[in-house]
Enzyme design. Structure first.
Site, PDB file in Angstrom:
ATOM      1  N   CYS A 277       0.990  -1.134   0.015  1.00 40.78           N
ATOM      2  CA  CYS A 277      -0.107  -0.139   0.126  1.00 40.78           C
ATOM      3  C   CYS A 277       0.926   1.463   0.029  1.00 40.78           C
ATOM      4  CB  CYS A 277      -0.842   0.142   1.110  1.00 40.78           C
ATOM      5  SG  CYS A 277      -2.064  -1.218   1.357  1.00 40.78           S
TER       6      CYS A 277
ATOM      7  N   ARG B   9       4.285  -0.439  -4.492  1.00 43.72           N
ATOM      8  CA  ARG B   9       3.805  -0.828  -3.349  1.00 43.72           C
ATOM      9  C   ARG B   9       2.565  -1.726  -3.258  1.00 43.72           C
ATOM     10  NH1 ARG B   9       6.949   1.694   0.705  1.00 43.72           N
ATOM     11  NH2 ARG B   9       5.698   0.809   2.426  1.00 43.72           N
TER      12      ARG B   9
ATOM     13  N   TRP C 147      -2.780  -2.570  -1.872  1.00 40.04           N
ATOM     14  CA  TRP C 147      -2.659  -4.059  -1.995  1.00 40.04           C
ATOM     15  C   TRP C 147      -3.380  -4.905  -1.094  1.00 40.04           C
ATOM     16  CZ3 TRP C 147      -0.743  -8.099   1.133  1.00 40.04           C
ATOM     17  CH2 TRP C 147      -0.335  -9.346   0.512  1.00 40.04           C
TER      18      TRP C 147
ATOM     19  N   ASN D  65      -2.214   2.127   5.799  1.00 41.47           N
ATOM     20  CA  ASN D  65      -1.613   1.119   5.085  1.00 41.47           C
ATOM     21  C   ASN D  65      -1.012   0.152   6.551  1.00 41.47           C
ATOM     22  OD1 ASN D  65       0.508  -0.663   4.089  1.00 41.47           O
ATOM     23  ND2 ASN D  65       2.125   0.791   4.403  1.00 41.47           N
ATOM     24  N   GLY D  66      -1.492  -1.248   6.283  1.00 45.10           N
ATOM     25  CA  GLY D  66      -1.045  -1.989   7.723  1.00 45.10           C
ATOM     26  C   GLY D  66      -2.355  -2.816   7.666  1.00 45.10           C
TER      27      GLY D  66
ATOM     28  N   GLU E 136      17.614 -18.398  -5.089  1.00 40.57           N
ATOM     29  CA  GLU E 136      17.193 -16.931  -5.345  1.00 40.57           C
ATOM     30  C   GLU E 136      16.726 -17.025  -6.937  1.00 40.57           C
ATOM     31  OE1 GLU E 136      16.490 -14.296  -4.438  1.00 40.57           O
ATOM     32  OE2 GLU E 136      16.617 -12.827  -6.021  1.00 40.57           O
TER      33      GLU E 136
ATOM     34  N   LYS F 110      13.014 -15.727  -8.293  1.00 37.30           N
ATOM     35  CA  LYS F 110      12.953 -14.639  -9.263  1.00 37.30           C
ATOM     36  C   LYS F 110      12.060 -14.929 -10.492  1.00 37.30           C
ATOM     37  CE  LYS F 110      14.150 -12.108  -7.615  1.00 37.30           C
ATOM     38  NZ  LYS F 110      14.515 -11.405  -6.669  1.00 37.30           N
TER      39      LYS F 110
ATOM     40  N   GLU G 275       8.336 -15.444  -9.483  1.00 30.02           N
ATOM     41  CA  GLU G 275       7.419 -14.146  -9.215  1.00 30.02           C
ATOM     42  C   GLU G 275       7.194 -13.327 -10.466  1.00 30.02           C
ATOM     43  OE1 GLU G 275      11.116 -11.618  -7.026  1.00 30.02           O
ATOM     44  OE2 GLU G 275       9.165 -11.201  -6.735  1.00 30.02           O
TER      45      GLU G 275
ATOM     46  N   HIS H  28      15.969 -38.135  -4.343  1.00 30.71           N
ATOM     47  CA  HIS H  28      15.291 -38.436  -2.906  1.00 30.71           C
ATOM     48  C   HIS H  28      13.846 -38.105  -3.023  1.00 30.71           C
ATOM     49  CE1 HIS H  28      18.953 -39.792  -1.059  1.00 30.71           C
ATOM     50  NE2 HIS H  28      19.609 -38.656  -1.577  1.00 30.71           N
TER      51      HIS H  28
ATOM     52  N   LYS I 115       5.828  -4.564  -3.418  1.00 25.16           N
ATOM     53  CA  LYS I 115       7.230  -4.372  -2.810  1.00 25.16           C
ATOM     54  C   LYS I 115       6.970  -3.982  -1.404  1.00 25.16           C
ATOM     55  CE  LYS I 115      11.485  -3.612  -3.927  1.00 25.16           C
ATOM     56  NZ  LYS I 115      12.357  -4.346  -4.727  1.00 25.16           N
TER      57      LYS I 115
HETATM   58  C1  F6R Z   1      11.785 -11.150  -4.462  1.00 26.55           C
HETATM   59  C2  F6R Z   1      11.601 -10.161  -3.440  1.00 26.55           C
HETATM   60  C3  F6R Z   1      10.959 -10.353  -1.751  1.00 26.55           C
HETATM   61  C4  F6R Z   1      11.725  -9.675  -0.843  1.00 26.55           C
HETATM   62  C5  F6R Z   1      11.112  -9.913   0.483  1.00 26.55           C
HETATM   63  C6  F6R Z   1      11.882  -9.052   1.797  1.00 26.55           C
HETATM   64  O1  F6R Z   1      12.331 -10.543  -5.479  1.00 26.55           O
HETATM   65  O2  F6R Z   1      11.779  -8.995  -3.507  1.00 26.55           O
HETATM   66  O3  F6R Z   1      11.182 -11.569  -1.719  1.00 26.55           O
HETATM   67  O4  F6R Z   1      13.187  -9.956  -0.831  1.00 26.55           O
HETATM   68  O5  F6R Z   1       9.823  -9.334   0.463  1.00 26.55           O
HETATM   69  O6  F6R Z   1      11.827  -7.613   1.559  1.00 26.55           O
HETATM   70  P1  F6R Z   1      12.781  -6.699   2.182  1.00 26.55           P
HETATM   71  O7  F6R Z   1      14.155  -6.956   1.669  1.00 26.55           O
HETATM   72  O8  F6R Z   1      12.328  -5.430   1.846  1.00 26.55           O
HETATM   73  O9  F6R Z   1      12.894  -7.108   3.815  1.00 26.55           O
END
Ligand code: F6R
Length: 617
Positions: free
Chosen positions: A2, A27, A73, A97-98, A490, A494, A497, A513, A612
């Site tokens: 948000c 966000r 969001w 937001n929250g 990782e 990537k 998502e 396994h 984000k």
């Molecule tokens: C994936 C991604 C998320 C963040 C996670 C933690 O590309 O960006 O998995 O890494 O939400 O976010 P932060 O680093 O802001 O604590």
């Protein structure tokens, strides 16, 4: 999670709000809305979908100098106009937001006063609560409401009988504010304010900010005036724009050499060694003097616990291997959302390292708070200056990746890796686990890796071609051993998502396994084979998947001898010692995910259902 913006001043409020919401859209982007004072009344406009849809709806219809805006969001209640913010009740209109955890109980009490919500949101209940407590003094009403609300919140509130004024309070969710000659602004993050100011303050929790066009007054809940601590951002608007790249993600992938340089070089101290013959040699050692992290932090602990979420947690997986290799002390990595429910064993000899790009991730923050409560030392690796995690940690090592706008983290991840390498080197040096010359040579290699990351970007055309072969996949696997396994995790997140292709990361030796049953004709397997000590074992694992018909994309180094029949595509990384290969291989995996998503015609920067900065648990 948000985006929030508020403005009161001398500019067209709807323009300021819409442009702020566009900057904050990463966000949350399922709906958006604004509320503005217009001729003494509060006018509300909302729209489902992206901010551009709201902008069309608002265009030319509002004449205002004060308002609040929100990009959502969804948490409580589906994506609909009625659930979009702002929410109003009586004289109160707010954005939130929250998550209000006790909203159900509060809704029951408020129903008795005749206040029945029209939306399914917890935020509307907060508006109703503040309205029920409002008797002409906004601060009193907000303070009383704060004592009843459980959970996390950042609110910007308009009271219909107090024009041109915005009231704000936060707990657990971020809010930053600034005053300029154009007026006063508040937002959930600095990218929305950057057009107006580089100087800002973070509103402390449980304090109230009152924004008028003349200034911002911050008080404690009891009304005592406090002076906020001003901060300054060092990056400018262009850092938060696409600068000719098609997507933020692609731009941020390309920014990695620079972000690594900014993260590593200020933490390297130049030393000069005088040989017996009088000649001098210079070398570099990691140094955290400017970050105010003394060696005692590393000397007085006998265990390390790393807690983080998602990509940041994957950086922690790499950190664990480095620490254990160099220091020979036990290290565990916890998923921050599980941490506090695992009743972790922590004491003053434990160093807890939390990792977060945003510095606001609710679960990581909760892990940090619990660690402090239990007496552990806390060090955080954080990208956003002044964020909650940075402020609440004993020590902070900032990554200097600059603003990361794409939801998929790229440059923040490699900067977090760099931070872990630096910490591991200094940690080992401070404890006498490695000699200064070994530390110097590792530091030098880390510095040279920056050039290798630059060279990796030259592989983009090859990676673009390979991505074409992933476009129709519905499942794929990443396999690797040791550092390559940590990186596989990782690579997999990537890809998932942003491409919506299901993938899994497997320690290559673990396939047989269970998972090998999923490997059938044509299933893509991305095999990371950058570590020479496990190369022969890795090749055996590649043979296992190949024998079951997998399409293999091998990511390795030029010198690795691998039969051509074992892979369909081979990517040779620029020359780096094994220990530093995760940096270059990370860029390869990011580009593969990026081009695959782009070929699938998806919204690379704002993938569905994600946002984000996850400020809710
Ligand atoms: C994936 C991604 C998320 C963040 C996670 C933690 O590309 O960006 O998995 O890494 O939400 O976010 P932060 O680093 O802001 O604590």
């Amino acid at each position: 999670m948000c985006g929030i913006i508020g403005f009161t001043g001398y500019l067209d409020a709807s323009e300021v709000l819409i442009s702020g919401l566009s900057a904050l859209e990463y966000r949350g982007y399922d709906s958006a809305g604004i509320a503005c004072f217009e001729d003494g009344q509060i006018a509300v406009r909302k729209s489902v979908g992206k901010v551009a849809m709201l902008a069309d709806k608002v265009s030319g219809t509002l004449h205002s100098f004060c308002g609040i805006g929100h990009t959502r969001w969804a948490t409580h209640g589906g994506v609909s106009e009625v659930n979009a913010h702002p929410h109003s009740c009586g004289r109160v209109t707010l954005i939130h937001n929250g998550i209000i955890e006790n909203y159900h109980e509060l809704a029951g009490e408020l129903a008795a006063t005749g206040r029945i919500p029209v939306s399914q949101t917890d935020s509307e209940i907060a508006a109703m609560l503040i309205d029920s407590l409002y008797e002409g003094n906004p601060r009193d009403a907000i303070a009383k409401a704060a004592s009843r609300l459980e959970g996390a919140y950042a609110f910007c509130i308009l009271f219909s009988d107090i024009p041109e004024t915005i009231y704000c309070i936060r707990k657990g969710s971020p809010l930053v504010a600034c005053h300029t000659e154009d007026g006063s602004l508040v937002a959930s993050d600095m990218v929305a304010l950057l057009r107006y100011s580089k100087d800002y303050f973070v509103l402390p929790e449980d304090q109230i900010a009152v924004l008028s066009r003349h200034g911002i007054e911050v008080t404690e809940l009891d009304g005592t005036v406090v002076t906020p601590v001003m901060l300054h951002v060092t990056w400018d608007m262009s850092a938060a724009q696409k600068n000719g790249f098609k997507h933020y993600m692609l731009k941020e992938i390309h920014e990695q050499p620079e972000s690594l340089r900014r993260t590593i070089t200020p933490r390297t101290m130049r030393c000069v060694y005088r040989h017996d013959d009088g000649s001098c040699a210079e070398y570099y050692l990691p140094d955290f003097t400017a970050d105010k992290i003394p060696d005692s932090v590393f000397q007085d602990v006998n265990r390390v616990v790393i807690a983080a979420c998602g990509t940041a947690m994957h950086a922690g997986l790499m950190g664990r291997i480095l620490f254990e290799r160099l220091l020979r002390i036990p290290v565990t990595v916890s998923i921050a959302s599980e941490f506090r429910y695992e009743n972790p064993i922590l004491d003053e000899t434990t160093l807890v390292i939390t990792v977060s790009q945003s510095g606001e991730t609710a679960d990581t923050l909760a892990a940090l708070r619990l660690s402090r409560e239990r007496g552990a030392k806390t060090l955080s690796i954080v990208n956003v200056k002044g964020s909650s995690i940075a402020r609440e940690s004993d020590y902070v090592l900032y990554t200097h990746a600059g603003p990361e706008i794409a939801v998929a983290s790229t440059k923040a991840y490699t900067a977090q890796l760099a931070a872990f390498y630096l910490i591991a080197f200094r940690f080992a040096l401070a404890r006498g686990a490695i000699k200064a010359e070994v530390c110097a040579s590792m530091t030098e290699q880390l510095l040279s890796t920056i050039h290798s990351v630059d060279d990796t970007l030259l592989l983009k055309n090859q990676l673009k071609d390979i991505s074409r072969h992933l476009v129709t996949a519905s499942n794929l696997f990443f396999i690797g051993r040791s550092l390559d396994y940590a990186l596989s995790c990782e690579g997999s997140i990537k890809l998932k998502e942003i491409t919506y292709i299901h993938s899994e990361a497997y320690a290559a030796g673990e396939l047989k396994h269970g998972t090998l049953s999923l490997i059938t004709e044509g299933i893509p397997v991305i095999a990371l084979a950058t570590q020479s000590d496990v190369l022969s074992k890795m090749i055996s694992n590649v043979k296992e998947v190949r024998a079951r018909g997998a399409m293999v994309i091998l990511i390795t180094k030029k010198e690795a001898v691998v039969e051509e029949s074992l892979y369909d595509y081979r990517v040779d990384l620029p020359d780096t010692p094994d220990l530093y290969a995760p940096f270059t291989a990370a860029v390869v995996l990011q580009l593969l995910a990026y081009y695959t998503s782009s070929y699938r015609g998806l919204d690379v920067d704002q993938p569905r259902n994600l946002a984000k900065s996850v400020t809710v648990e």
